[in-house]
Design a protein around this motif. Structure first.
Motif, short mmCIF file in Angstrom:
data_model
loop_
_atom_site.label_atom_id
_atom_site.label_comp_id
_atom_site.label_asym_id
_atom_site.label_seq_id
_atom_site.Cartn_x
_atom_site.Cartn_y
_atom_site.Cartn_z
N ILE A 1 3.25 2.16 3.41
CA ILE A 1 4.29 3.01 2.83
C ILE A 1 3.99 4.50 2.99
CG2 ILE A 1 4.88 1.25 1.13
CD1 ILE A 1 3.42 2.88 -0.97
N ARG A 2 2.78 4.85 3.36
CA ARG A 2 2.45 6.28 3.50
C ARG A 2 3.35 7.00 4.50
NH1 ARG A 2 -2.25 8.72 1.62
NH2 ARG A 2 -2.10 10.12 3.41
N PRO A 3 3.67 6.43 5.67
CA PRO A 3 4.58 7.14 6.57
C PRO A 3 5.94 7.44 5.95
CG PRO A 3 3.42 5.41 7.77
CD PRO A 3 3.09 5.23 6.33
N GLU A 4 6.42 6.56 5.05
CA GLU A 4 7.70 6.81 4.38
C GLU A 4 7.60 7.95 3.38
OE1 GLU A 4 10.51 5.35 5.11
OE2 GLU A 4 9.55 4.09 6.64
N LEU A 5 6.38 8.26 2.94
CA LEU A 5 6.18 9.30 1.93
C LEU A 5 5.59 10.56 2.54
CD1 LEU A 5 4.59 7.02 -0.84
CD2 LEU A 5 7.00 7.52 -0.45
N GLY A 6 5.60 10.65 3.87
CA GLY A 6 4.97 11.81 4.52
C GLY A 6 5.54 13.13 4.06
N ALA A 7 6.87 13.22 3.90
CA ALA A 7 7.48 14.48 3.47
C ALA A 7 7.00 14.87 2.08
CB ALA A 7 9.00 14.36 3.51
N LEU A 8 6.81 13.88 1.18
CA LEU A 8 6.33 14.18 -0.16
C LEU A 8 4.89 14.69 -0.14
CD1 LEU A 8 7.67 11.07 -2.14
CD2 LEU A 8 8.65 13.37 -2.05
N ILE A 9 4.09 14.15 0.77
CA ILE A 9 2.69 14.59 0.86
C ILE A 9 2.60 16.01 1.42
CG2 ILE A 9 0.44 14.05 1.87
CD1 ILE A 9 1.37 11.12 2.06
N LEU B 1 11.73 -5.99 -6.51
CA LEU B 1 10.35 -5.52 -6.36
C LEU B 1 9.37 -6.34 -7.18
CD1 LEU B 1 8.36 -3.40 -5.27
CD2 LEU B 1 8.97 -1.95 -7.23
N THR B 2 9.71 -6.64 -8.41
CA THR B 2 8.82 -7.36 -9.33
C THR B 2 9.67 -8.20 -10.27
OG1 THR B 2 7.00 -7.08 -10.92
CG2 THR B 2 8.75 -5.47 -11.00
N PRO B 3 9.23 -9.36 -10.66
CA PRO B 3 7.88 -9.95 -10.47
C PRO B 3 7.66 -10.58 -9.10
CG PRO B 3 9.24 -11.40 -11.77
CD PRO B 3 10.06 -10.17 -11.56
N ALA B 4 8.71 -10.67 -8.29
CA ALA B 4 8.54 -11.16 -6.92
C ALA B 4 9.19 -10.14 -5.99
CB ALA B 4 9.18 -12.54 -6.76
N PRO B 5 8.53 -9.79 -4.90
CA PRO B 5 7.31 -10.37 -4.33
C PRO B 5 6.00 -9.86 -4.93
CG PRO B 5 8.13 -8.67 -2.88
CD PRO B 5 9.14 -8.80 -3.98
N LEU B 6 6.05 -8.79 -5.76
CA LEU B 6 4.81 -8.23 -6.30
C LEU B 6 4.76 -8.46 -7.80
CD1 LEU B 6 4.38 -4.78 -4.50
CD2 LEU B 6 3.14 -6.89 -4.08
N SER B 7 3.62 -8.91 -8.28
CA SER B 7 3.40 -9.01 -9.72
C SER B 7 3.11 -7.62 -10.27
CB SER B 7 2.24 -9.95 -10.02
OG SER B 7 1.03 -9.42 -9.48
N LEU B 8 3.17 -7.50 -11.59
CA LEU B 8 2.90 -6.20 -12.22
C LEU B 8 1.48 -5.72 -11.93
CD1 LEU B 8 3.98 -3.95 -14.02
CD2 LEU B 8 3.19 -5.24 -16.01
N PRO B 9 0.44 -6.56 -12.01
CA PRO B 9 -0.91 -6.08 -11.65
C PRO B 9 -1.01 -5.60 -10.20
CG PRO B 9 -1.06 -8.10 -12.92
CD PRO B 9 0.38 -7.92 -12.58
N ARG C 1 11.57 6.30 -7.47
CA ARG C 1 12.61 5.49 -6.83
C ARG C 1 12.34 5.37 -5.33
NH1 ARG C 1 19.11 5.86 -7.81
NH2 ARG C 1 19.74 4.29 -6.26
N ARG C 2 11.98 6.47 -4.69
CA ARG C 2 11.69 6.44 -3.25
C ARG C 2 10.45 5.61 -2.98
NH1 ARG C 2 11.40 11.78 0.65
NH2 ARG C 2 10.82 10.70 2.59
N ILE C 3 9.44 5.75 -3.83
CA ILE C 3 8.21 4.99 -3.66
C ILE C 3 8.48 3.50 -3.85
CG2 ILE C 3 5.93 4.57 -4.66
CD1 ILE C 3 5.81 7.55 -5.34
N ALA C 4 9.26 3.15 -4.88
CA ALA C 4 9.56 1.74 -5.14
C ALA C 4 10.34 1.12 -3.98
CB ALA C 4 10.35 1.61 -6.44
#
Length: 683
Positions: free
Chosen positions: A560-568, A509-517, A537-540
């Motif tokens: 990523i929102r559709p993957e988190l629909g149950a949490l919402i 996940l980090t630092p590649a492909p996404l940087s910490l900022p 963990r699920r969000i990451a």
């Protein structure tokens, strides 16, 4: 060196076991007896010189090992006394012989009474008193533990101490509780040791009276003289170190925390002339009475009078104050602490609200702020920063202001000496007091006196104090501004925690492909949409998959929102309860979708007049649901979700706006309103 020191204790335990099991010569027994006395003296000196009980925090463990060492010597000496006692006084070594001859003059009858007196002093007076003090101290220390921890949190929230100081104080409080709990149990060691000494003496006496005539042909008188003298000498050798350890235990548990050792503390409290003047006067009166030993009493009176005079002279002597060098202050110099503020969350209060943070009155607001931070941290999934409360003379007396990152996010008034009665819809009757609005939910409320609280509760009002009002308002505003509380440091802490359980996920996940900022921006976007980070963990995992398609934070949030629909959705309804939704009329939704596709700059702007009519229709449809406290969501096409969310945020900030893909297929849906019918939104 640390390795040798670490091996010393296990080696000493092994030697102790060998002393109990293997016969040892009387010369080595003498060495162990002297070592036992030296160890007891050292423990007593450390206990007397400690400034506070925790300075000798190892005392319970030291007491255990010292007691075991002494009992091991008792076992070894008993073996020597019973095997070689018929040979005479030196059969068990010179130390036992010396104690038997010098302390009791070689008379075992005198020895029995001396030993009995030492036992009474040790067991009945010192040990019993120290055990009772340990029990009470442990009980009160454990009862006071939550209050001390809350006081530390309050000082930390108020900015009076640094996080490092708070951590050190928490460790000290925890160590203090452990120490007094251990001392409560260790006092039983001393008591058991005294009882064991009595039983060992009885065993030596009975065994000697049997072995002397039966095995060695001694008369009863000779057997009594030899064996009883050795048994009593052995008992006295063990009893004196036991008495010193008992005194050390009593000195430790009866100590009061002070910057001085015990001698300095007692000397300072007895070093007053007004203490010794009455002593000298009373002794002088006793010394002149007929029949009294005049020389002794009058000498004591003279000594007390001289001490009082000397202390009086010292008290009148002017104190010498050592002058401290004064550093020159440059008036043109400006420090960074004058222009920066390290705290993310601040509450400024007027002087009229200072009683809410006054420690003498229990500081009710500080404890509630700590509770708010703890609860919010559990809900949001990261540690909410500290909140500092400070008084501001520029505010009105009963006004408070809440700032997040230097921005004022809320302001209202509270009355510290009154209670706020909230009308939640079930109340009846009018209340006497100052009318107000609840700062959190906007409910009609009245500030009443504490004496009217019971009557208001009986009338159906919800009655809360001023500290709860401010804390509830703070909780609501911090929840709304949770995205502003999350920074790279908090995200790194989340990653460090996840790395222990899913190292490969973090590595992908980090630092590649996404940087910490960039990752921080994505998570802040989720918090802005009221999506907590508890299931990090699920969000990451969802972010890691979506990051293969784009690295734009806004696009990642939508992906990523559709993957988190149950949490919402689980925040809006139960598992078996249908999801109440509002939708947009098909024609209106198509019109907005066409405008969104033409919005290449992603400004998400809706024509003002159309936006106003959508908001009005949405408010009319939502009013009955809000009144009945029924949560709902607005469900729209994915292409227009961001634009509708920006529009709805101005009027219904707590209303979630979902896309159709975020609602799980197996979830039952109840459509409660359709926004945009022709009669409602005629263009």
């Amino acid at each position: 060196m640390p390795t040798a020191r670490g091996a010393a204790l296990p080696l000493a335990i092994l030697v102790l076991v060998l002393v109990m099991v293997v016969p040892i010569p009387k010369q080595l027994l003498d060495i162990f007896f002297i070592a036992n006395i030296a160890i007891s003296l050292a423990v007593l000196m450390v206990a007397l010189n400690a400034q506070k009980p925790l300075d000798f925090s190892a005392f319970p463990t030291v007491l255990l090992f010292a007691t075991l060492f002494r009992l091991g010597l008792n076992v070894a000496s008993t073996r020597v006394v019973l095997v070689h006692g018929h040979e005479g006084g030196a059969a068990a070594g010179h130390v036992i012989e010396a104690f038997g001859n010098f302390l009791i003059g070689g008379d075992y009858v005198v020895g029995i009474f001396v030993f009995a007196i030492l036992m009474i002093i040790n067991l009945i007076v010192v040990t019993k008193g120290a055990g009772r003090v340990s029990e009470v101290s442990a009980r009160f220390t454990l009862d006071a533990l939550p209050g001390k921890q809350m006081a530390i949190d309050a000082d930390l929230n108020a900015g009076l101490i640094t996080p490092a100081e708070a951590k050190a104080r928490r460790i000290e409080v925890s160590t203090e509780a452990d120490f007094y709990g251990s001392m409560d149990g260790s006092s039983k060691f001393v008591k058991g040791d005294a009882i064991a000494a009595l039983m060992i003496l009885a065993a030596n006496v009975i065994g000697g009276l049997i072995l002397g005539p039966v095995s060695h042909g001694l008369s009863i008188a000779d057997a009594a003289h030899n064996y009883l003298l050795l048994a009593i000498g052995d008992a006295l050798v063990a009893q004196l170190p036991s008495l010193m350890l008992s005194i050390a235990a009593a000195a430790i548990v009866t100590r009061v925390n002070s910057e001085q050792d015990l001698a300095g503390q007692i000397g300072g409290q007895f070093g007053a002339s007004r203490t010794w003047i009455p002593v000298a006067a009373i002794l002088g009166l006793l010394g002149v009475l007929p029949g009294m030993p005049h020389l002794v009493i009058l000498s004591a009176a003279a000594i007390a009078g001289f001490a009082a005079w000397k202390l009086r002279v010292i008290e009148k002597r002017p104190a010498v104050v050592e002058e401290q060098p004064v550093e020159a202050v440059d008036p043109s110099k400006i420090g960074w602490d004058e222009v920066t503020d390290a705290m993310q969350v601040n509450i400024d209060i007027g002087y009229g609200l200072v009683p809410l943070v006054d420690e003498r009155k229990g500081a009710p607001l500080m404890g509630r702020i700590t509770g708010v931070r703890r609860q919010l941290s559990k809900e949001l999934g990261f540690v909410v920063p500290q909140c500092r409360v400070r008084d501001d003379i520029n505010l009105a007396p009963y006004t408070y202001r809440i700032l997040v990152n230097g921005v004022v996010v809320g302001e209202d008034q509270a009355s510290p000496d009154e209670m706020l009665a909230l009308d939640t819809g079930q109340a009846f009757g009018a209340l006497t007091g100052k009318k107000a609005k609840d700062p959190t939910f906007g409910l009609d409320a009245t500030w009443i006196t504490p004496g009217d609280a019971d009557a208001a509760t009986g009338a159906g009002y919800l009655v809360v104090d001023a500290g709860t009002v401010v804390a509830t308002h703070l909780n609501h505003l911090l929840g709304q501004n949770a995205a502003d509380l999350l920074g790279p440091d908090e995200v790194q802490s989340l990653l460090d925690g996840l790395k222990e359980r899913a190292a490969h996920l973090v590595a992908g996940l980090t630092p590649a492909p996404l940087s910490l900022p960039a990752l921080t921006q994505v998570l802040r976007g989720l918090l802005a949409e009221n999506i907590p980070l508890k299931e990090f963990r699920r969000i990451a995992a969802a972010i890691a998959v979506a990051a293969t398609r784009t690295q734009d934070p806004d696009e990642l949030v939508e992906l990523i929102r559709p993957e988190l629909g149950a949490l919402i959705i689980q925040k809006l309804c139960g598992v078996r309860e249908p999801l109440r939704v509002m939708t947009l009329e098909g024609g209106l939704e198509g019109l907005l979708g066409q405008a969104a596709r033409q919005d290449t700059g992603r400004r998400h702007v809706i024509e003002p007049d159309l936006g106003r009519r959508i908001v009005e229709a949405l408010q009319r449809a939502a009013q009955p649901l809000i009144a009945d406290a029924k949560p709902f969501a607005l469900v729209v096409q994915p292409a227009i979700r961001v634009a509708i969310r920006k529009l709805v945020r101005t009027c219904l900030p707590d209303t979630p706006v979902l896309s159709f893909f975020e609602v799980p297929e197996e979830k039952a849906v109840e459509v409660v309103a359709v926004i945009g019918a022709q009669q409602a939104l005629a263009a």
